[in-house]
Design an enzyme around this catalytic site. Structure first.
Site, short mmCIF file in Angstrom:
data_model
loop_
_atom_site.label_atom_id
_atom_site.label_comp_id
_atom_site.label_asym_id
_atom_site.label_seq_id
_atom_site.Cartn_x
_atom_site.Cartn_y
_atom_site.Cartn_z
N GLY A 123 80.53 27.58 87.76
CA GLY A 123 81.71 26.98 88.37
C GLY A 123 81.44 26.32 89.70
O GLY A 123 82.36 25.96 90.43
N SER A 154 77.61 25.53 84.97
CA SER A 154 77.83 24.10 85.26
C SER A 154 77.19 23.18 84.22
O SER A 154 76.68 22.11 84.57
CB SER A 154 77.35 23.76 86.68
N HIS A 180 80.27 39.14 81.31
CA HIS A 180 80.30 37.89 82.10
C HIS A 180 80.23 38.26 83.58
O HIS A 180 80.77 39.28 84.00
CB HIS A 180 81.60 37.12 81.79
N LYS A 212 88.28 31.11 79.97
CA LYS A 212 88.67 32.02 81.06
C LYS A 212 90.20 32.23 81.09
O LYS A 212 90.82 32.31 80.04
CB LYS A 212 88.15 31.47 82.40
N GLU A 232 73.15 33.32 82.61
CA GLU A 232 74.08 32.59 83.47
C GLU A 232 73.81 32.95 84.93
O GLU A 232 74.33 33.96 85.43
CB GLU A 232 75.52 32.97 83.11
N ASN A 239 84.12 28.88 77.07
CA ASN A 239 84.80 30.01 77.71
C ASN A 239 85.97 29.46 78.50
O ASN A 239 85.78 28.86 79.56
CB ASN A 239 83.81 30.75 78.63
N GLU A 256 81.79 37.25 86.05
CA GLU A 256 83.11 37.47 86.68
C GLU A 256 83.61 38.89 86.38
O GLU A 256 84.27 39.50 87.22
CB GLU A 256 84.09 36.39 86.19
#
Ligand code: PEP
Length: 256
Positions: free
Chosen positions: A177, A217, A99, A14, A171, A12, A101
């Site tokens: 991250g 991560s 996702h 991003k 996730e 991904n 985010e």
């Protein structure tokens, strides 16, 4: 992971990389992943504006191409949105949906995620549906409750065959991250739970076929232990997928 499920290693990217940078990275991944592609599925998810250049770089390679989001309608007056028809037309095979985010920063709800998953499948795209708890939810003992709600809402309207063909990504938000990877035991506990939920909702065959990825991560030094778990069928990789070297090490993991 179970031998019958082909592992998926998905990148991904991003909101990183220009089209030229993305194409260059895609060419490097293509070259370096050639030897694993029969046994493993490799996917790249560039930004919308890089999809055309990456599609060109991957043509005929067997590496899949994913959007990072989509709108559930095929077309319409939805300024700034991209439809499943457009992703398919640009060469996408997959699309990341829900996702964290998108859920946290752009207000995507479980209902929107469900609509998007249905729309992806209706247009021949494999959805990679993301679920996962925040740190506050984990610390208050609500991990399973949150994951159950997100999973059930996303999959509720899908047929057994659609669930079997879909990909789910667990996730944990606190691991994305942050450098804080979930332990293999933490990830396996939740992913085995997800498979039980799918068994209950869509039956044993769908549960056995569904690929469940771990994301948060993932790095070259932790992918092996994660992939040794029975219910971890691959990884959705953010930061470590932005360089060919680290992503290719992940793609070439040895489980254990
Ligand atoms: C992600 O964006 O899905 C992700 C898992 O990111 P990272 O690998 O950087 O934690």
């Amino acid at each position: 992971m179970a031998a019958a499920r082909r592992p998926v290693l998905a990148a991904n990217w991003k909101m990183y990389k220009t089209a030229a940078e993305a194409a260059q990275l895609a060419r490097a991944v293509r070259e370096g992943a050639r030897d694993v592609l029969g046994a493993r599925e490799v996917l790249l998810a560039p930004s919308f504006l890089s999809i055309a250049a990456v599609a060109e770089a991957l043509r005929g390679s067997g590496i899949g191409l994913a959007g990072q989001n989509l709108h559930h309608e095929a077309e319409g007056a939805f300024t700034g949105e991209v439809s499943p028809v457009m992703l398919k037309d640009a060469g996408c095979t997959h699309v990341i949906i829900g996702h964290s985010e998108r859920r946290q920063l752009f207000g995507e709800t479980d209902e929107a995620v469900a609509k998007k998953a249905r729309a992806a499948l209706a247009h021949g795209l494999t959805p990679i549906v993301c679920v996962g708890e925040t740190l506050a939810e984990r610390e208050s003992g609500r991990t399973m409750e949150v994951v159950e709600r997100q999973t059930e809402k996303a999959l509720r309207a899908l047929s057994t065959d659609q669930v079997a063909a879909a990909v789910l990504a667990y996730e944990p938000v606190w691991a994305i991250g942050t450098g804080k990877v979930a332990t293999a035991e933490q990830a396996e506990e939740v992913q085995a739970f997800i498979r039980k939920l799918v068994n209950r909702s869509h039956g044993q065959a769908a549960a056995a076929a569904l690929r469940i990825l771990y994301g948060g991560s993932v790095k070259p030094d932790n992918i092996g232990i994660l992939m040794a778990q029975a219910d971890i069928d691959g990884a959705l990789v953010g930061g470590a997928s932005l360089k060919a070297d680290s992503f290719l090490q992940i793609v070439h993991y040895a489980a254990g």
